[in-house]
Write a protein that holds these residues in place. Structure first.
Motif, short mmCIF file in Angstrom:
data_model
loop_
_atom_site.label_atom_id
_atom_site.label_comp_id
_atom_site.label_asym_id
_atom_site.label_seq_id
_atom_site.Cartn_x
_atom_site.Cartn_y
_atom_site.Cartn_z
N ALA A 1 -50.99 -5.59 15.49
CA ALA A 1 -49.91 -5.68 14.51
C ALA A 1 -49.62 -7.11 14.12
O ALA A 1 -49.20 -7.39 12.98
CB ALA A 1 -48.64 -5.02 15.06
N ASP B 1 -45.68 -11.09 13.47
CA ASP B 1 -44.57 -10.77 12.57
C ASP B 1 -44.17 -9.30 12.66
O ASP B 1 -43.00 -8.96 12.54
CB ASP B 1 -44.93 -11.10 11.11
CG ASP B 1 -45.09 -12.58 10.88
OD1 ASP B 1 -44.47 -13.38 11.64
OD2 ASP B 1 -45.86 -12.97 9.97
N THR B 2 -45.13 -8.43 12.89
CA THR B 2 -44.89 -6.99 12.89
C THR B 2 -44.61 -6.43 14.28
O THR B 2 -43.88 -5.45 14.42
CB THR B 2 -46.08 -6.26 12.25
OG1 THR B 2 -46.31 -6.82 10.94
CG2 THR B 2 -45.81 -4.78 12.10
#
Length: 125
Positions: A23, A26-27
Motif C-alpha cells: 500500500a 501514504d495509504t
C-alpha cells in the motif's frame, strides 16, 4: 486462557506487513485505520447478537471477520469466525455459546495488536 501475545493473534505478522508495504507509506495508515474501524464495528455488533441469538447478525459479522482475519493472517480468529458462522447457520445454540467467548477474546486481542500501528514497520510482533 487465550494469549494476548501478538504472535498468537497475527503469527509472524508477514501477511499484514506485506499488505501495508504494498500500500505504501501514504495509504498504509488509512488501511490500518479502516481495519480498526471495521473490527470495532464487528465487536460492537456481534456481542449483543451473540447474547440475543440474532442469527442474521452473527452470520453477517462473522463474514466480515472471515474476510478481514484471513487476509491479514489472523488465522485462529479466521477459523473461529468460520466455525461460529457455521454454528449460526445451524442455529446451534450450544456451539454458539462455546465458540462466542474465544472469538470475542481473539477479536479484542487483534484490535489491541493493531492499535497504534501506523506503518508497515510497526506491524510485526
Amino acid at each position: 486462557m487465550i494469549s494476548a501475545d501478538p504472535t498468537v493473534i497475527l503469527g509472524d505478522g508477514k501477511r499484514l506487513a506485506d499488505i501495508l508495504a504494498l500500500a505504501g507509506p501514504d495509504t498504509a495508515p488509512l488501511i490500518l485505520r479502516q481495519m480498526e474501524l471495521d473490527l470495532a464495528a464487528v465487536e460492537a455488533a456481534i456481542s449483543p447478537a451473540l447474547r440475543s441469538r440474532d442469527w442474521t447478525a452473527i452470520r453477517a459479522q462473522t463474514h466480515v471477520l472471515i474476510s478481514l482475519a484471513g487476509t491479514i493472517g489472523a488465522d485462529r480468529l479466521h477459523a473461529a469466525a468460520i466455525d461460529l458462522n457455521v454454528a449460526a447457520h445451524d442455529r446451534a445454540e450450544a456451539h454458539v455459546t462455546r465458540l462466542g467467548p474465544p472469538l470475542l477474546s481473539d477479536l479484542a486481542h487483534l484490535r489491541a495488536a493493531l492499535a497504534g500501528r501506523d506503518s508497515p514497520q510497526n506491524v510485526a510482533p
